[in-house]
Design a protein around this motif. Structure first.
Motif, PDB file in Angstrom:
ATOM      1  N   UNK A 154       0.550  -3.956  20.310  1.00 26.40           N
ATOM      2  CA  UNK A 154       0.808  -3.938  18.874  1.00 26.40           C
ATOM      3  C   UNK A 154       2.266  -4.274  18.637  1.00 26.40           C
ATOM      4  N   UNK A 155       2.489  -5.310  17.843  1.00 27.79           N
ATOM      5  CA  UNK A 155       3.841  -5.711  17.474  1.00 27.79           C
ATOM      6  C   UNK A 155       4.251  -4.927  16.235  1.00 27.79           C
ATOM      7  N   UNK A 156       5.295  -4.131  16.373  1.00 29.11           N
ATOM      8  CA  UNK A 156       5.809  -3.367  15.242  1.00 29.11           C
ATOM      9  C   UNK A 156       6.844  -4.215  14.508  1.00 29.11           C
ATOM     10  N   UNK A 157       6.777  -4.278  13.187  1.00 31.51           N
ATOM     11  CA  UNK A 157       7.774  -5.056  12.441  1.00 31.51           C
ATOM     12  C   UNK A 157       9.144  -4.388  12.485  1.00 31.51           C
ATOM     13  N   UNK A 158      10.137  -5.082  11.964  1.00 29.47           N
ATOM     14  CA  UNK A 158      11.504  -4.561  12.004  1.00 29.47           C
ATOM     15  C   UNK A 158      11.642  -3.259  11.234  1.00 29.47           C
ATOM     16  N   UNK A 159      10.804  -3.083  10.207  1.00 36.75           N
ATOM     17  CA  UNK A 159      10.826  -1.862   9.410  1.00 36.75           C
ATOM     18  C   UNK A 159       9.712  -0.931   9.875  1.00 36.75           C
ATOM     19  N   UNK A 251      -2.342  -4.305   8.865  1.00 40.23           N
ATOM     20  CA  UNK A 251      -2.604  -4.564  10.283  1.00 40.23           C
ATOM     21  C   UNK A 251      -3.337  -5.886  10.408  1.00 40.23           C
ATOM     22  N   UNK A 252      -2.764  -6.797  11.195  1.00 38.71           N
ATOM     23  CA  UNK A 252      -3.389  -8.077  11.495  1.00 38.71           C
ATOM     24  C   UNK A 252      -3.901  -8.025  12.928  1.00 38.71           C
ATOM     25  N   UNK A 253      -5.164  -8.371  13.115  1.00 36.62           N
ATOM     26  CA  UNK A 253      -5.801  -8.355  14.438  1.00 36.62           C
ATOM     27  C   UNK A 253      -6.056  -9.799  14.861  1.00 36.62           C
ATOM     28  N   UNK A 254      -5.613 -10.166  16.063  1.00 38.28           N
ATOM     29  CA  UNK A 254      -5.770 -11.556  16.500  1.00 38.28           C
ATOM     30  C   UNK A 254      -5.745 -11.670  18.020  1.00 38.28           C
ATOM     31  N   UNK A 255      -6.301 -12.751  18.523  1.00 41.20           N
ATOM     32  CA  UNK A 255      -6.190 -13.058  19.936  1.00 41.20           C
ATOM     33  C   UNK A 255      -4.821 -13.638  20.237  1.00 41.20           C
ATOM     34  N   UNK A 278       6.471 -12.089  12.421  1.00 43.42           N
ATOM     35  CA  UNK A 278       5.614 -11.048  11.847  1.00 43.42           C
ATOM     36  C   UNK A 278       6.421 -10.027  11.047  1.00 43.42           C
ATOM     37  N   UNK A 279       5.967  -9.763   9.836  1.00 40.87           N
ATOM     38  CA  UNK A 279       6.586  -8.744   8.985  1.00 40.87           C
ATOM     39  C   UNK A 279       5.636  -7.570   8.737  1.00 40.87           C
ATOM     40  N   UNK A 280       4.446  -7.625   9.352  1.00 45.89           N
ATOM     41  CA  UNK A 280       3.477  -6.536   9.290  1.00 45.89           C
ATOM     42  C   UNK A 280       3.045  -6.222  10.727  1.00 45.89           C
ATOM     43  N   UNK A 281       2.468  -5.030  10.978  1.00 47.90           N
ATOM     44  CA  UNK A 281       1.987  -4.734  12.324  1.00 47.90           C
ATOM     45  C   UNK A 281       0.886  -5.716  12.744  1.00 47.90           C
ATOM     46  N   UNK A 282       0.929  -6.126  14.013  1.00 52.26           N
ATOM     47  CA  UNK A 282      -0.043  -7.092  14.537  1.00 52.26           C
ATOM     48  C   UNK A 282      -0.599  -6.567  15.854  1.00 52.26           C
ATOM     49  N   UNK A 283      -1.924  -6.458  15.939  1.00 47.70           N
ATOM     50  CA  UNK A 283      -2.578  -6.083  17.192  1.00 47.70           C
ATOM     51  C   UNK A 283      -3.094  -7.342  17.850  1.00 47.70           C
ATOM     52  N   UNK A 284      -2.685  -7.560  19.115  1.00 44.69           N
ATOM     53  CA  UNK A 284      -3.080  -8.749  19.872  1.00 44.69           C
ATOM     54  C   UNK A 284      -3.747  -8.348  21.182  1.00 44.69           C
TER      55      UNK A 284
END
Length: 286
Positions: A154-159, A251-255, A278-284
């Protein structure tokens, strides 16, 4: 499957506070344990590169300086962890008896960061990364966790972000990577109040793949809407982020890396764009 162990690699940088905030939010929602991992560089690994003309005293001074730098960084991580856990009301526990949940553990492990992160990722449900010193989220440690260890990241945004996963968007392209991301995200999807499947392509985009995913999610009790997005010749990563942000997604979910990392690095790609912007959390997942 639920989320019960969240690995958070930290380096003692100020941005670690924001990453911790996002990870603590997720741990609180799932009743999970956070394992804060500091990978301590082994200064002796640099010795072969110093050359034969360097005196023993200079080598010892360099080793000592490296040890002290690592000690300072580790201490900063622990201080941040104590403060963040205290504010969240999470106990910090050691190894041994069954811990209360949610809770926090701290690990200080010597070794190459990529290898340490990959090793500890294998028995973690989720690995949370923030921006690296290069400006690319997670750096090569993220690739090690996602590709070498095969775990979702999970990519956490800067905030710092809370809550994570109230409104979820799934980037669906029928790839194996996207399918793994969806299954890894099931705990979030089951809790979400809104789920949107984003299929990005040209104006002739086929709705059937999105509908098939919606049918699958329905078996998990997840109601999802399908949204077909005409990219109009723009880069898919740019369109994906823009669409998710405008929809109020948290939350954005992607490969990740459907193409090779080398190809993405050379020509650019969705994964590289998301990691950089990314400016929102992203699950990859890969």
């Amino acid at each position: 499957m639920s989320v019960k162990k969240i690995l958070v690699p930290l380096a003692g940088r100020p941005s670690d506070n924001e990453v911790l905030g996002t990870a603590l939010s997720i741990a609180g929602d799932f009743g999970a344990q956070i394992v804060a991992l500091f990978a301590r560089p082994d200064p002796t690994e640099a010795l072969p590169y110093l050359g034969d003309g360097v005196s023993g005293q200079v080598i010892e001074d360099l080793l000592q300086a490296a040890r002290e730098g690592a000690d300072d960084a580790s201490a900063r991580v622990l201080t941040m962890l104590n403060e963040a856990a205290g504010k969240a009301g999470f106990p910090i526990v050691g190894k041994g008896a069954e811990p209360p949940l949610p809770s926090v553990r701290f690990l200080d492990v010597t070794g190459r960061r990529d290898e340490v992160v990959a090793s500890h990722s294998r028995l973690s449900d989720l690995i949370v990364f923030g921006e690296s010193a290069t400006g690319i989220a997670g750096g090569t440690a993220l690739e090690a966790a996602m590709m070498s260890a095969g775990r979702p990241v999970l990519i956490a945004p800067k905030k710092s972000w809370a809550p994570v996963g109230g409104s979820v968007a799934i980037a669906w392209d029928e790839s194996a990577e996207a399918a793994r991301a969806v299954t890894a995200a099931i705990p979030f999807l089951e809790k979400a109040r809104k789920v949107t499947i984003l299929c990005i392509g040209d104006k002739e985009l086929n709705p059937d793949p999105g509908s098939t995913l919606a049918d699958y999610l329905a078996l998990h009790g997840v109601v999802a809407d399908v949204h077909l997005v005409d990219a109009r010749g723009r880069a898919a990563g740019e369109v994906l982020l823009e669409t998710a942000e405008k929809a109020g997604t948290d939350l954005l979910v992607m490969g990740g890396y459907s193409h090779s990392r080398l190809l993405e690095f050379i020509i650019g790609g969705v994964t590289q764009h998301i990691r950089s912007h990314a400016t929102i959390p992203v699950l990859m997942a890969h």
